[in-house]
Design a protein around this motif. Structure first.
Motif, short mmCIF file in Angstrom:
data_model
loop_
_atom_site.label_atom_id
_atom_site.label_comp_id
_atom_site.label_asym_id
_atom_site.label_seq_id
_atom_site.Cartn_x
_atom_site.Cartn_y
_atom_site.Cartn_z
N PHE B 35 47.29 95.06 51.58
CA PHE B 35 47.38 94.09 52.66
C PHE B 35 47.20 92.67 52.11
O PHE B 35 46.53 92.46 51.09
CB PHE B 35 46.27 94.32 53.70
CG PHE B 35 46.20 95.71 54.26
CD1 PHE B 35 45.43 96.68 53.63
CD2 PHE B 35 46.89 96.05 55.42
CE1 PHE B 35 45.36 97.97 54.13
CE2 PHE B 35 46.81 97.33 55.92
CZ PHE B 35 46.05 98.29 55.29
N TYR B 37 45.72 89.16 53.88
CA TYR B 37 45.09 88.54 55.04
C TYR B 37 45.03 87.03 54.80
O TYR B 37 44.89 86.56 53.67
CB TYR B 37 43.67 89.06 55.25
CG TYR B 37 43.59 90.42 55.90
CD1 TYR B 37 43.66 91.58 55.13
CD2 TYR B 37 43.46 90.54 57.28
CE1 TYR B 37 43.57 92.84 55.73
CE2 TYR B 37 43.38 91.79 57.88
CZ TYR B 37 43.45 92.93 57.10
OH TYR B 37 43.37 94.17 57.69
N GLN B 39 43.00 83.48 56.05
CA GLN B 39 41.82 82.95 56.71
C GLN B 39 41.91 81.43 56.78
O GLN B 39 41.60 80.73 55.82
CB GLN B 39 40.53 83.39 56.00
CG GLN B 39 39.27 83.03 56.76
CD GLN B 39 38.00 83.51 56.07
OE1 GLN B 39 37.87 83.41 54.85
NE2 GLN B 39 37.04 84.01 56.85
N MET B 89 42.93 80.25 53.21
CA MET B 89 42.55 81.14 52.11
C MET B 89 43.29 82.45 52.34
O MET B 89 43.30 82.97 53.47
CB MET B 89 41.04 81.37 52.13
CG MET B 89 40.53 82.28 51.03
SD MET B 89 40.50 81.46 49.42
CE MET B 89 38.90 80.67 49.50
N PHE B 91 43.69 86.43 51.18
CA PHE B 91 43.01 87.53 50.53
C PHE B 91 43.95 88.73 50.40
O PHE B 91 44.60 89.13 51.36
CB PHE B 91 41.78 87.97 51.33
CG PHE B 91 40.66 86.97 51.34
CD1 PHE B 91 40.52 86.10 52.41
CD2 PHE B 91 39.78 86.91 50.29
CE1 PHE B 91 39.48 85.18 52.42
CE2 PHE B 91 38.73 85.99 50.29
CZ PHE B 91 38.60 85.12 51.36
N MET B 95 43.29 99.60 50.42
CA MET B 95 42.61 100.70 51.10
C MET B 95 43.17 102.03 50.62
O MET B 95 44.38 102.27 50.75
CB MET B 95 42.78 100.62 52.62
CG MET B 95 42.10 101.80 53.33
SD MET B 95 42.38 101.84 55.10
CE MET B 95 41.37 100.48 55.64
N GLN B 104 38.06 102.26 53.55
CA GLN B 104 37.42 100.96 53.43
C GLN B 104 38.36 99.99 52.76
O GLN B 104 39.11 100.35 51.86
CB GLN B 104 36.14 101.07 52.60
CG GLN B 104 35.12 102.03 53.15
CD GLN B 104 34.01 102.26 52.15
OE1 GLN B 104 33.75 101.43 51.30
NE2 GLN B 104 33.34 103.39 52.27
N LEU B 105 38.31 98.74 53.19
CA LEU B 105 39.08 97.69 52.55
C LEU B 105 38.28 97.10 51.39
O LEU B 105 37.10 96.78 51.54
CB LEU B 105 39.38 96.57 53.55
CG LEU B 105 40.56 96.77 54.50
CD1 LEU B 105 40.62 95.64 55.52
CD2 LEU B 105 41.87 96.83 53.73
N PHE B 107 38.46 93.83 49.01
CA PHE B 107 39.11 92.52 48.99
C PHE B 107 39.05 91.87 47.62
O PHE B 107 38.10 92.06 46.86
CB PHE B 107 38.43 91.58 49.99
CG PHE B 107 38.74 91.86 51.43
CD1 PHE B 107 38.01 92.80 52.14
CD2 PHE B 107 39.76 91.20 52.07
CE1 PHE B 107 38.29 93.08 53.47
CE2 PHE B 107 40.06 91.45 53.41
CZ PHE B 107 39.32 92.40 54.09
N GLY B 108 40.08 91.07 47.33
CA GLY B 108 40.02 90.17 46.20
C GLY B 108 39.19 88.95 46.55
O GLY B 108 38.70 88.81 47.67
N SER B 109 39.06 88.05 45.59
CA SER B 109 38.21 86.87 45.76
C SER B 109 38.90 85.74 46.51
O SER B 109 38.26 84.76 46.87
CB SER B 109 37.71 86.37 44.41
OG SER B 109 38.82 86.11 43.56
#
Lengths: 111, 117
Positions: B35, B37, B39, B89, B91, B95, B104-105, B107-109
């Motif tokens: 995915f 995302y 933000q 931002m 991300f 999963m 659970q996801l 995430f990268g930084s």
């Protein structure tokens, strides 16, 4: 529509005080629910997830706890806050194809 | 355990231009989803695009598309015709959905993208 509510939106609490953050979900039944924390300028860290009422899995040992008293309600709690608990707390639910949808978040500042 | 790496902490692009954000991941799972995302400053996490690992065709959503290279474990996001509202931002997230996975996801930084007028 499927909506996620988080309350409160912002919170300032002193060290050692208790905490209760609430997440409620509308428009879906028996969702998987998640609590994430995001420190300033960082990615998301999974704290807890729940696959049903009373079922909680913890990912990170800490002074936080979670509960799911109702199908669409997920609560994050602490008995005594630490400075390191400051951050942005996000609640999420699963969608139909493994994606997760997030609530608006709660900004917690521990002073 | 899975890891997701975003090696570009910050990027900028001129309005109307195209930009590509990089993401690599590491996993031993055979079945998974990826995915992106977004933000924005409001901090609301918004799903941009989803890719199923067993599908070879790259996902597209309007101006957003991915380049999924399964063998290389690479999952980049291309934003075409960049708009000021794309400033956010971004991300990358993984999963695993194999039997026994906790859904659970990871995430990268994140990559902070700024679209310049």
């Amino acid at each position: 529509s499927q909506t996620i509510h988080q309350w409160p939106a912002t919170l300032v609490q002193p060290v050692g005080s208790p905490l209760s953050l609430e997440c409620t979900v509308e428009g879906t039944s028996n969702p998987n629910l998640y609590w994430y924390r995001q420190a300033a300028g960082r990615g998301l860290q999974l704290l807890f997830y729940s696959v049903g009422i009373g079922q909680i899995s913890s990912e990170v040992p800490q002074n936080l706890s979670a509960s799911r008293p109702q199908d669409r309600q997920f609560i994050l709690s602490s008995k005594k806050l630490l400075l390191s608990d400051s951050g942005f707390y996000l609640c999420a639910r699963t969608g139909s194809s493994y994606e997760q949808y997030f609530g608006p978040g709660t900004r917690l500042t521990v002073t | 355990a899975q890891t997701v790496t975003q090696s570009q902490p910050e990027m900028s692009v001129q309005e109307a231009e195209t930009v590509t954000l990089s993401c690599t991941y590491d996993t031993s799972e055979s079945n998974y989803y990826l995915f992106w995302y977004k933000q924005p400053p409001s901090r609301q996490m918004i799903l941009v695009i989803r890719q199923e690992a067993y599908k070879q065709q790259n996902a597209t959503e309007n101006r957003f598309s991915v380049n999924f290279q399964k063998a290389a474990k690479s999952f980049s996001l291309k934003i075409s015709d960049s708009q000021l509202g794309d400033t956010a931002m971004y991300f990358c997230a993984f999963m695993g959905v194999s039997s026994g996975s906790a859904r659970q996801l990871t995430f990268g930084s994140g990559t902070q993208l700024t679209v310049l007028p």
